[in-house]
Motif scaffolding. Sequence first.
Motif, mmCIF file in Angstrom:
data_model
loop_
_atom_site.group_PDB
_atom_site.id
_atom_site.type_symbol
_atom_site.label_atom_id
_atom_site.label_comp_id
_atom_site.label_asym_id
_atom_site.label_seq_id
_atom_site.Cartn_x
_atom_site.Cartn_y
_atom_site.Cartn_z
ATOM 1 N N THR A 112 0.995 -1.114 -0.035
ATOM 2 C CA THR A 112 -0.104 0.123 -0.011
ATOM 3 C C THR A 112 0.866 1.047 0.018
ATOM 4 O OG1 THR A 112 -0.190 0.156 2.484
ATOM 5 C CG2 THR A 112 -1.848 -1.176 1.407
ATOM 6 N N TYR A 113 0.327 2.366 -0.225
ATOM 7 C CA TYR A 113 0.960 3.722 -0.375
ATOM 8 C C TYR A 113 1.524 3.808 1.111
ATOM 9 C CZ TYR A 113 -2.608 6.450 1.806
ATOM 10 O OH TYR A 113 -3.553 7.198 2.708
ATOM 11 N N THR A 114 0.986 3.730 2.122
ATOM 12 C CA THR A 114 1.188 3.688 3.678
ATOM 13 C C THR A 114 2.371 2.998 3.625
ATOM 14 O OG1 THR A 114 -0.395 2.415 4.290
ATOM 15 C CG2 THR A 114 -0.835 4.606 4.510
ATOM 16 N N GLU A 115 2.616 1.595 3.150
ATOM 17 C CA GLU A 115 3.633 0.590 3.430
ATOM 18 C C GLU A 115 4.903 1.235 2.679
ATOM 19 O OE1 GLU A 115 1.248 -3.479 4.214
ATOM 20 O OE2 GLU A 115 1.545 -2.788 2.355
ATOM 21 N N LEU A 116 4.676 1.623 1.447
ATOM 22 C CA LEU A 116 5.721 2.271 0.893
ATOM 23 C C LEU A 116 6.453 3.310 1.221
ATOM 24 C CD1 LEU A 116 4.385 1.763 -2.980
ATOM 25 C CD2 LEU A 116 6.538 0.413 -1.873
ATOM 26 N N ALA A 117 5.479 4.191 1.756
ATOM 27 C CA ALA A 117 6.044 5.499 2.346
ATOM 28 C C ALA A 117 6.901 5.072 3.824
ATOM 29 C CB ALA A 117 4.955 6.515 2.728
ATOM 30 N N LYS A 118 6.453 4.222 4.484
ATOM 31 C CA LYS A 118 6.881 3.773 5.806
ATOM 32 C C LYS A 118 8.084 3.045 5.604
ATOM 33 C CE LYS A 118 5.804 1.520 10.114
ATOM 34 N NZ LYS A 118 4.878 0.706 10.758
ATOM 35 N N ASN A 119 8.233 2.412 4.637
ATOM 36 C CA ASN A 119 9.429 1.485 4.457
ATOM 37 C C ASN A 119 10.544 2.414 3.386
ATOM 38 O OD1 ASN A 119 9.130 -1.295 5.552
ATOM 39 N ND2 ASN A 119 7.176 -0.861 4.883
ATOM 40 N N SER A 120 10.507 3.740 3.109
ATOM 41 C CA SER A 120 11.539 4.341 2.510
ATOM 42 C C SER A 120 12.689 4.161 3.408
ATOM 43 C CB SER A 120 11.005 5.766 2.329
ATOM 44 O OG SER A 120 9.765 5.828 1.536
ATOM 45 N N PRO A 121 13.759 4.321 2.539
ATOM 46 C CA PRO A 121 15.064 4.356 3.215
ATOM 47 C C PRO A 121 15.250 5.682 4.073
ATOM 48 C CG PRO A 121 15.608 3.747 0.917
ATOM 49 C CD PRO A 121 13.985 4.215 1.138
ATOM 50 N N LYS A 122 15.815 5.211 5.300
ATOM 51 C CA LYS A 122 16.052 6.315 6.278
ATOM 52 C C LYS A 122 17.186 7.060 5.684
ATOM 53 C CE LYS A 122 12.982 4.770 8.913
ATOM 54 N NZ LYS A 122 11.640 5.494 9.145
ATOM 55 N N ILE A 123 17.210 8.470 5.947
ATOM 56 C CA ILE A 123 18.245 9.421 5.178
ATOM 57 C C ILE A 123 18.206 10.295 6.333
ATOM 58 C CG2 ILE A 123 17.935 9.060 2.858
ATOM 59 C CD1 ILE A 123 16.352 11.487 2.600
ATOM 60 N N SER A 124 19.626 10.998 6.386
ATOM 61 C CA SER A 124 20.026 12.049 7.397
ATOM 62 C C SER A 124 19.312 13.483 6.738
ATOM 63 C CB SER A 124 21.611 12.209 7.260
ATOM 64 O OG SER A 124 22.058 12.583 6.100
ATOM 65 N N LYS A 125 19.509 14.526 7.614
ATOM 66 C CA LYS A 125 19.099 15.637 7.564
ATOM 67 C C LYS A 125 19.874 16.402 6.256
ATOM 68 C CE LYS A 125 17.069 16.747 11.891
ATOM 69 N NZ LYS A 125 16.928 17.598 13.167
ATOM 70 N N GLU A 126 21.049 16.051 6.194
ATOM 71 C CA GLU A 126 21.990 16.539 5.129
ATOM 72 C C GLU A 126 21.448 16.147 3.854
ATOM 73 O OE1 GLU A 126 22.928 15.257 8.122
ATOM 74 O OE2 GLU A 126 23.409 17.160 9.023
ATOM 75 N N GLN A 127 21.422 14.678 3.877
ATOM 76 C CA GLN A 127 20.812 13.997 2.536
ATOM 77 C C GLN A 127 19.754 14.793 2.055
ATOM 78 O OE1 GLN A 127 21.076 10.112 4.205
ATOM 79 N NE2 GLN A 127 22.298 9.455 2.506
ATOM 80 N N VAL A 128 18.759 14.984 2.849
ATOM 81 C CA VAL A 128 17.331 15.601 2.501
ATOM 82 C C VAL A 128 17.719 17.081 2.035
ATOM 83 C CG1 VAL A 128 15.257 16.580 3.537
ATOM 84 C CG2 VAL A 128 16.006 14.523 4.439
#
Length: 263
Positions: free
Chosen positions: A183-199
């Motif tokens: 589901t879209y919520t599952e896809l969003a929740k399982n996005s790779p964790k990235i740092s504030k610098e990467q954002v």
Amino acid sequence: MKTLRQLYIFLAFTITFFTLNATNYPDWGATGHRTVGKIAEDYLTSKTKRKIADLLNGQSLALISTFGDDIKSDERYRKFSSWHYVNKPIGVNYEDSEKNPYGDLVVGITTCKKNILDKNTTKDDKVFYLKMLVHLIGDLHQPMHVGRKEDKGGNTLQVRWFNDGTNLHSVWDSKMINHFNMTYTELAKNSPKISKEQVKFLQKGTIVDWVNETQKYAVEVYNSTEVGEKLGYRYMYDHFELTRSQLQKGGIRLAKVLNDLFK
């Protein structure tokens, strides 16, 4: 016999109608667009959230993210159809390309932002352009929406998805996402964790910069696929991480655009 013949004609017309519409006006599927909207919500400032909640009467970005597709069947909105894509020669930056006289993704996004910022724009129109903006930022990150003009962004490039005939654009819009079965919520929740610098790094640049970047991925897609090729598990293995990456990037950049508008 006459009734049966009429039924066959009706079915043939119906199939042709929906096939033509699916071929001419595809986007990230609903799951893809909602994923982008859901991810964006995690990167909005408190002030932006309040402003958006006021305009949308509490509706989420995920819910309204499909608006650009929802209105396509209404003739009143036909003039916005060209806003969903930029078709240009491979290797030519947007700045140097021949522009669509009816507008394109860059024109659409720019127009949405302008109307949202204009103090004379009515609330109803601000809501309309906000919904369109959310949708178009999603489109911008689908590689085939910045594809070649000659094949309409992969729409006329025929391939097979497992055992079914389709086109390359459709594979990237929805076939891979639907096959992944999240589901879209599952896809969003399982996005790779990235740092504030990467954002912050991902949010750098302009809309035009992002268009040019997405075309580079379109080149990779074209180079990895042959006309008539049967795509399936191996193709998912090789390319679905790019799909997930673009969904995440689209959400993070959508948040940047909205935070800038409502700061």
